[in-house]
Design an enzyme around this catalytic site. Sequence first.
Site, PDB file in Angstrom:
ATOM      1  N   GLN A   1      -3.469  -8.284   1.853  1.00  0.00           N
ATOM      2  CA  GLN A   1      -3.536  -7.810   0.467  1.00  0.00           C
ATOM      3  C   GLN A   1      -2.233  -8.139  -0.252  1.00  0.00           C
ATOM      4  O   GLN A   1      -2.168  -8.030  -1.473  1.00  0.00           O
ATOM      5  CB  GLN A   1      -3.748  -6.288   0.434  1.00  0.00           C
ATOM      6  CG  GLN A   1      -5.095  -5.833   0.959  1.00  0.00           C
ATOM      7  CD  GLN A   1      -5.198  -4.316   1.064  1.00  0.00           C
ATOM      8  OE1 GLN A   1      -5.518  -3.800   2.125  1.00  0.00           O
ATOM      9  NE2 GLN A   1      -4.947  -3.585  -0.013  1.00  0.00           N
TER      10      GLN A   1
ATOM     11  N   PHE B   1      -9.068  -2.245   2.449  1.00  0.00           N
ATOM     12  CA  PHE B   1      -9.047  -0.787   2.294  1.00  0.00           C
ATOM     13  C   PHE B   1      -7.652  -0.199   2.445  1.00  0.00           C
ATOM     14  O   PHE B   1      -7.503   0.967   2.785  1.00  0.00           O
ATOM     15  CB  PHE B   1     -10.031  -0.113   3.277  1.00  0.00           C
ATOM     16  CG  PHE B   1     -11.431  -0.656   3.164  1.00  0.00           C
ATOM     17  CD1 PHE B   1     -12.184  -0.410   2.025  1.00  0.00           C
ATOM     18  CD2 PHE B   1     -11.974  -1.453   4.158  1.00  0.00           C
ATOM     19  CE1 PHE B   1     -13.471  -0.937   1.895  1.00  0.00           C
ATOM     20  CE2 PHE B   1     -13.257  -1.975   4.034  1.00  0.00           C
ATOM     21  CZ  PHE B   1     -14.013  -1.719   2.905  1.00  0.00           C
TER      22      PHE B   1
ATOM     23  N   GLU C   1      -2.391  -3.985   3.331  1.00  0.00           N
ATOM     24  CA  GLU C   1      -1.359  -3.982   2.293  1.00  0.00           C
ATOM     25  C   GLU C   1      -0.015  -4.312   2.926  1.00  0.00           C
ATOM     26  O   GLU C   1       0.740  -5.124   2.411  1.00  0.00           O
ATOM     27  CB  GLU C   1      -1.322  -2.620   1.577  1.00  0.00           C
ATOM     28  CG  GLU C   1      -0.317  -2.594   0.426  1.00  0.00           C
ATOM     29  CD  GLU C   1      -0.360  -1.308  -0.419  1.00  0.00           C
ATOM     30  OE1 GLU C   1      -1.398  -0.638  -0.458  1.00  0.00           O
ATOM     31  OE2 GLU C   1       0.670  -1.001  -1.047  1.00  0.00           O
TER      32      GLU C   1
ATOM     33  N   ARG D   1       2.481  10.044  -3.315  1.00  0.00           N
ATOM     34  CA  ARG D   1       1.190  10.161  -4.005  1.00  0.00           C
ATOM     35  C   ARG D   1       0.479  11.467  -3.640  1.00  0.00           C
ATOM     36  O   ARG D   1      -0.268  12.033  -4.441  1.00  0.00           O
ATOM     37  CB  ARG D   1       0.283   8.950  -3.751  1.00  0.00           C
ATOM     38  CG  ARG D   1      -0.824   8.813  -4.782  1.00  0.00           C
ATOM     39  CD  ARG D   1      -1.651   7.556  -4.613  1.00  0.00           C
ATOM     40  NE  ARG D   1      -1.253   6.468  -5.478  1.00  0.00           N
ATOM     41  CZ  ARG D   1      -1.590   6.339  -6.769  1.00  0.00           C
ATOM     42  NH1 ARG D   1      -2.327   7.277  -7.355  1.00  0.00           N
ATOM     43  NH2 ARG D   1      -1.199   5.307  -7.455  1.00  0.00           N
TER      44      ARG D   1
ATOM     45  N   ARG E   1      -7.280   3.616   1.152  1.00  0.00           N
ATOM     46  CA  ARG E   1      -7.982   4.032  -0.072  1.00  0.00           C
ATOM     47  C   ARG E   1      -7.673   5.480  -0.491  1.00  0.00           C
ATOM     48  O   ARG E   1      -8.111   6.423   0.154  1.00  0.00           O
ATOM     49  CB  ARG E   1      -9.482   3.856   0.154  1.00  0.00           C
ATOM     50  CG  ARG E   1     -10.265   3.542  -1.099  1.00  0.00           C
ATOM     51  CD  ARG E   1     -11.668   3.146  -0.731  1.00  0.00           C
ATOM     52  NE  ARG E   1     -12.384   2.531  -1.843  1.00  0.00           N
ATOM     53  CZ  ARG E   1     -13.551   1.921  -1.728  1.00  0.00           C
ATOM     54  NH1 ARG E   1     -14.140   1.838  -0.552  1.00  0.00           N
ATOM     55  NH2 ARG E   1     -14.140   1.384  -2.761  1.00  0.00           N
TER      56      ARG E   1
ATOM     57  N   THR F   1       2.852   4.112  -7.965  1.00  0.00           N
ATOM     58  CA  THR F   1       3.777   5.199  -8.301  1.00  0.00           C
ATOM     59  C   THR F   1       5.217   4.681  -8.339  1.00  0.00           C
ATOM     60  O   THR F   1       6.065   5.271  -8.974  1.00  0.00           O
ATOM     61  CB  THR F   1       3.651   6.347  -7.285  1.00  0.00           C
ATOM     62  OG1 THR F   1       3.922   5.835  -5.979  1.00  0.00           O
ATOM     63  CG2 THR F   1       2.252   6.934  -7.319  1.00  0.00           C
TER      64      THR F   1
ATOM     65  N   ALA G   1      -3.576   0.031  -5.121  1.00  0.00           N
ATOM     66  CA  ALA G   1      -3.428   1.076  -6.137  1.00  0.00           C
ATOM     67  C   ALA G   1      -4.533   0.986  -7.197  1.00  0.00           C
ATOM     68  O   ALA G   1      -4.365   1.489  -8.308  1.00  0.00           O
ATOM     69  CB  ALA G   1      -2.040   1.017  -6.775  1.00  0.00           C
TER      70      ALA G   1
ATOM     71  N   GLU H   1     -10.330   3.211  -5.825  1.00  0.00           N
ATOM     72  CA  GLU H   1     -10.035   4.330  -4.942  1.00  0.00           C
ATOM     73  C   GLU H   1     -10.605   5.685  -5.371  1.00  0.00           C
ATOM     74  O   GLU H   1     -11.048   6.465  -4.529  1.00  0.00           O
ATOM     75  CB  GLU H   1      -8.511   4.484  -4.785  1.00  0.00           C
ATOM     76  CG  GLU H   1      -7.848   3.319  -4.092  1.00  0.00           C
ATOM     77  CD  GLU H   1      -6.339   3.410  -4.226  1.00  0.00           C
ATOM     78  OE1 GLU H   1      -5.815   3.138  -5.328  1.00  0.00           O
ATOM     79  OE2 GLU H   1      -5.690   3.761  -3.241  1.00  0.00           O
TER      80      GLU H   1
HETATM   81  N1  MTE Z   1     -13.857  -2.527  -1.817  1.00  0.00           N
HETATM   82  C1  MTE Z   1     -14.198  -3.378  -0.827  1.00  0.00           C
HETATM   83  N2  MTE Z   1     -15.446  -3.866  -0.798  1.00  0.00           N
HETATM   84  N3  MTE Z   1     -13.303  -3.745   0.138  1.00  0.00           N
HETATM   85  C2  MTE Z   1     -12.018  -3.236   0.152  1.00  0.00           C
HETATM   86  O1  MTE Z   1     -11.229  -3.584   1.032  1.00  0.00           O
HETATM   87  N4  MTE Z   1     -10.384  -1.758  -0.941  1.00  0.00           N
HETATM   88  C3  MTE Z   1     -10.212  -0.566  -1.792  1.00  0.00           C
HETATM   89  C4  MTE Z   1     -10.944  -0.749  -3.120  1.00  0.00           C
HETATM   90  N5  MTE Z   1     -12.287  -1.194  -2.891  1.00  0.00           N
HETATM   91  C5  MTE Z   1     -11.641  -2.320  -0.884  1.00  0.00           C
HETATM   92  C6  MTE Z   1     -12.611  -2.010  -1.878  1.00  0.00           C
HETATM   93  C7  MTE Z   1      -8.816  -0.257  -2.074  1.00  0.00           C
HETATM   94  S1  MTE Z   1      -7.941   0.591  -0.917  1.00  0.00           S
HETATM   95  C8  MTE Z   1      -8.223  -0.601  -3.250  1.00  0.00           C
HETATM   96  S2  MTE Z   1      -6.635  -0.174  -3.593  1.00  0.00           S
HETATM   97  C9  MTE Z   1      -8.943  -1.359  -4.286  1.00  0.00           C
HETATM   98  O2  MTE Z   1     -10.244  -1.729  -3.875  1.00  0.00           O
HETATM   99  C10 MTE Z   1      -8.118  -2.598  -4.588  1.00  0.00           C
HETATM  100  O3  MTE Z   1      -8.732  -3.446  -5.462  1.00  0.00           O
HETATM  101  P1  MTE Z   1      -8.654  -3.260  -7.049  1.00  0.00           P
HETATM  102  O4  MTE Z   1      -7.238  -2.969  -7.378  1.00  0.00           O
HETATM  103  O5  MTE Z   1      -9.136  -4.553  -7.548  1.00  0.00           O
HETATM  104  O6  MTE Z   1      -9.549  -2.109  -7.366  1.00  0.00           O
HETATM  105  N1  LUZ Z   2       0.424   1.157  -2.874  1.00  0.00           N
HETATM  106  C1  LUZ Z   2       1.663   1.305  -3.323  1.00  0.00           C
HETATM  107  C2  LUZ Z   2      -0.571   1.927  -3.302  1.00  0.00           C
HETATM  108  O1  LUZ Z   2       2.554   0.595  -2.878  1.00  0.00           O
HETATM  109  N2  LUZ Z   2       1.917   2.225  -4.264  1.00  0.00           N
HETATM  110  C3  LUZ Z   2       0.967   3.049  -4.758  1.00  0.00           C
HETATM  111  O2  LUZ Z   2       1.232   3.880  -5.626  1.00  0.00           O
HETATM  112  C4  LUZ Z   2      -0.337   2.907  -4.255  1.00  0.00           C
HETATM  113  N3  LUZ Z   2      -1.311   3.697  -4.685  1.00  0.00           N
HETATM  114  C5  LUZ Z   2      -2.532   3.563  -4.185  1.00  0.00           C
HETATM  115  C6  LUZ Z   2      -2.769   2.595  -3.227  1.00  0.00           C
HETATM  116  N4  LUZ Z   2      -1.794   1.783  -2.804  1.00  0.00           N
HETATM  117 MO1  MOS Z   3      -5.566   0.466  -1.559  1.00  0.00          MO
HETATM  118  S1  MOS Z   3      -4.991   1.982  -0.313  1.00  0.00           S
HETATM  119  O1  MOS Z   3      -4.254   0.669  -2.630  1.00  0.00           O
HETATM  120  O2  MOS Z   3      -5.078  -0.874  -0.680  1.00  0.00           O
END
Ligand code: MTE
Ligand code: LUZ
Ligand code: MOS
Length: 752
Positions: free
Chosen positions: A191, A222, A226, A304, A336, A434, A503, A707
């Site tokens: 990610q 998910f 990251e 968070r 997430r 954050t 995030a 999330e």
């Molecule tokens: N949806 C799918 N299908 N697969 C994933 O890995 N990750 C989740 C969410 N939805 C995820 C998902 C998480 S943890 C985050 S932070 C957001 O997608 C990240 O993508 P976005 O910022 O485009 O919403």
């Molecule tokens: N990652 C991060 C995150 O580095 N900072 C955040 O605030 C955060 N919030 C949600 C998911 N990932």
């Molecule tokens: Mo989502 S926990 O911010 O990858």
Amino acid sequence: MKNKDSRGHVRGESLFLDDINVRQGTLCGLVFDSPIAHGKIKNIDYSEAEKLDGIVKILTHNDIPGENQIGGIIPDEPLFAEDEVHYIGQPIAFIVADTLSIAKKARKLIKVEIEELPVITTAKEAFEKGLFISPLRKFELADTTKAFEDCNYVFEGETFTNGQEHLYLETQGSYAFPLENGNIKIISSTQGPTQVQKTCARVLGLSMHNIEVEVIRLGGGFGGKEDQATPWAVMAALGVKVLNRPVKIILERHDDMRMTGKRHPYSSRFKIGLNKQLKIIAFEAEFLQNSGAAADLSPAIAERTLFHATNSYFIPNVKVTVHSCKTNLPPNTAFRGFGGPQGMFVIEAAIAKASDKLNVPAYKIQEANLLADGDEFPFGQIAEHVESQNSWKQATTHFNLPEEERKIAVFNQENTHAKKGLAIMPICFGISFTNTPMNHARALVHIYQDGSVGISTGAVEMGQGVNTKMLQIVAMAFGIDPDKVKIETTNTTRVANTSPTAASSTADLNGKALLKACELLKDRLENVVQQKLKLNPETSVSFKENSVWVDGKKSSLGWKQLVMEAFLKRINLSEHAHYATPQIHFDKSKEKGHPFAYHVYGTSITTVTLDCIRGTYEFDAVEIVHDFGQSMNPGIDLGQVEGALVQGIGWLTMEEISYDKNGRLLSNTLSTYKVPDIYAVPDKVEIVPLETEGNEMAILKSKAVGEPPLMYGIGAYFAIQNAIRAFNPNSRLKFDAPFTPEKVLLSLYEQN
Ligand code: MTE
Ligand code: LUZ
Ligand code: MOS
């Protein structure tokens, strides 16, 4: 528009890391990890393993040309253990071999002698021993000590929420190969491509420009990729650096589950004070986060938790503290919700406790305390455009709460060995990293001379549909067919210095940068139109249906022709734009500020039926009013709500991470770790978009969605608890998630 990946996914044509044709002579990597959770390494004997035919090299910390350090927030995590090991699964060496089966044979032949040290697996033990990852954090609003004295009712309690395995379908992995002049290219399932690039440079003793990181897409992240996609990429790159040959590593599921961190388990305590009108006057919570053996993202996740400790409620006196406790588990990581769900569970538990003691339904307390415009969060941000009460009202009227309640009461009267329960879960989730400096992104747009378009951003597609959203933005901005737009891979040489896809902010940040790039290009093209059609400067020019429109009428000038015209006039048809979220700030020394661009709201109503003989349960319905803003893609966004909801229900009901006291993961397969399947999905999931204006800070007023809906799953826990109470009024309230059927059964027949 449909998710542009759906066709390729269904037909098996979409490319993932393991689908790439590797170069001839690519070697295979396998990690040798610690079999002991805590100890001093006395001796390691690689000689038998090294003798095997087909073993090219076993790399250890001695082979690292740069720093043996991968810690992002805090430099406390070596790539390879040197003298000590801190968790089972900690990488000690990287076996590079001709084939995976040879590498696996070699792994069994490595002999390691470790002098064992005491193992700590729970946050409570670590807290008692004073073992922390980072200093505690505390958010305070007004004065709780004084406020509790004025409360009519004060209740205290303890909670536990367990971890959660990410279980992305595609396990961790990377493929690295040499370029010219000592440069290295890495294809990674991450990610955070920039995080991989930066850490590789650090460990290999190179500069960032020597490392190119490319991401095609992920089979799920998910949060688990990251930060924790990085070590495997660095190991493969180290192999390239030392051997000057391509190296690929794909973790097998067992290795992935053993070696990687998960959602943080939390042990928490709360104290809640209310007045006669059920207003919550004061709230205190102390969160013990089980961080694992190194910081990883734990301090940010802890933060968070505090940001979401009061969920969707206004409480005038608050004191919340969080301790990141150091244990001998793999470093726990983003998942997430990022600590938010763990915080929100505790305030909901406190409300459930008060509801039980005062003998009023929890929703009466929830409703009496919903956030409103102008309220202050414990971290100083003033709530604006609040949708708490709005979503609550729409949910309880649209889904007819009184009627639902009546039906449940009748059912419970008529049935002895089946009971129903209901819970309402309002959510309020802050959008922005954050850590304020992370809230920026860039996009690169090329209009090719034939009018087709190629775009690159920092966004990583991991199933959440961000590529489709990026494509929609460009097609809309230029008024051209989506099939004229190509989304390129995410690559650090095209878009640099990116924040991870996380995030829930990816579409907002990258989408806003992309829109800006498109607007700049449109300005230039408009000039060309003005000249070509000899228009006066006041005439309005727009782009729609692959054509140029003048004063609202379609002209004879097509998009393709216009682009060629501009090209011949030597106009720049490429643009690279930058976006940084305005207005946000946070002062950690005061723990006050305005960290979030906006919040996402919603309310869910969960009903469950318990089988009181078996302890099993089925969710009848989860009915949700969710604040999408003005969704730019309802199909994708509904999918995100459904997926997040089920993932949340899994966390709180069935997914039970278990380590033994020696720090060994017991729930290390899908037969011992139960994730939701189709049968776990509630019989009815109905999602109604909240009617609102949307928010200017969101891309095209379409709010972040990734999330927040996970936290609707918290309602599942309390619905089960309420159903148990209907069967056995003597059972004790418990705040010990997940509520597995085993625990349900014990509660059903417990006599207090
Ligand atoms: N949806 C799918 N299908 N697969 C994933 O890995 N990750 C989740 C969410 N939805 C995820 C998902 C998480 S943890 C985050 S932070 C957001 O997608 C990240 O993508 P976005 O910022 O485009 O919403
Ligand atoms: N990652 C991060 C995150 O580095 N900072 C955040 O605030 C955060 N919030 C949600 C998911 N990932
Ligand atoms: Mo989502 S926990 O911010 O990858």
